[in-house]
Design an enzyme around this catalytic site. Sequence first.
Site: not given
Length: 427
Positions: A28, A123-124
């Site tokens: 993350d 973003d993950e």
Amino acid sequence: MGARGNDAACGADALLGRWCGPAIALVDLDAFFASVEQLDHPEWRGKPVIVGGDPERRGVVSTASYEARRFGVRSAMPSSQARRLCPQAIWTRGRFDRYRELSARVMVILEDETPYVDRVSIDEAFIDITPGRFADEGPVEICRRIMARVAELGITCSIGLGCNKTVAKIASEQQKPRGLTVVPPGCERTFLAPLPVRAMSGIGGRAEAALARMRIRTLGELATAPPEALAAVFGSHAEEARLRASGRERSKVRTAASPREVKSVSNERTFPQDLTERSDIEAALALLAESVGARLRAQGLTAGCICVKLKYTFGEGRSAQRTLAHPTDDEHAMAPVLSELLDTIWSPGVTVRLAGVAASGFDHAAGVQADLFSDLDERGAETTELRDLSVAVDGIRARFGAGAVGYGRAARFDEDLIRRDKYPSNP
């Protein structure tokens, strides 16, 4: 870095590389959008930065730096509230092309470590680093190397490592920023049990309140609750919720090369000023459909079902959907359907603060037989004479950028809106 487990030996074994069983990590990126802005603007480092919409209008916070979060600012908060909490913050609208660029570089790092990469948002990403499956090193060592390589890009990440996706996701939230939380094999239940039910993805405010009325407030209590009681909250997914809360979920991480199955393609926007006229609402739906159509064409999909969603200024809002006689990827063919659906959920005098358009139903058979009243192409998809124009616009934007060309209706809305990428429905 933290290691939580039933006993010290269990945690020590994992840290020494003696990992037995599946190893899944959730990577993350920390306060990603704000971190990229601080990377590109060195003078903003160490200062509160907010990526979001205009505080003077109905904007929302997309991402806040950790300096801003200390003042209580969080994602999805109204920008006006964020401004009151942190008046000294630096505001920026966001540069999504730049965020996609950095995200892609991070994904390359992950794919260097394992072919099992499941990107769930910009973003993950989940990665499978099970010893012996592809990786030869211990999972903890791999996670440390990923964190170091991401840091070389000028941004940071937090990682949760466990035996399945639920454990990895919850672990990734425990030590932010720049944290590595390890839940060794066999230690899942001890790690999860004391945490509030809201820590598990998929449990929102309503489910949390319903569980609280049943005196179920922790994941440990959820894991041991009677299935028949949980059915009132989770329906047919009650047993799945129990398995996840106890750490017994079995997860599969796809390979980076295999495409994620797309179930829907959608776009929605909150407006800085309420929409009161039908013409403005129809223009908003047309703009949203334009984006949906472009994404369908980019992925080679045709949709068999269209949905319209409205949120009203007062009240919850409504949605309506329709199965199409023939699938389409042409927003111009969607237009009459959108108008008819609007009639079912909106009436004059009702003010609208959010609108959305979604396309789904991609499992239809190809080569639908044409009828006398539809213009179908060789795929059996309904088209209009304006589809060629849309395809041309797609090409221009792909070459020169999203803002290179557009329809006049966009001028009503784009100036005041944050553009967002939504994964996985809109990869």
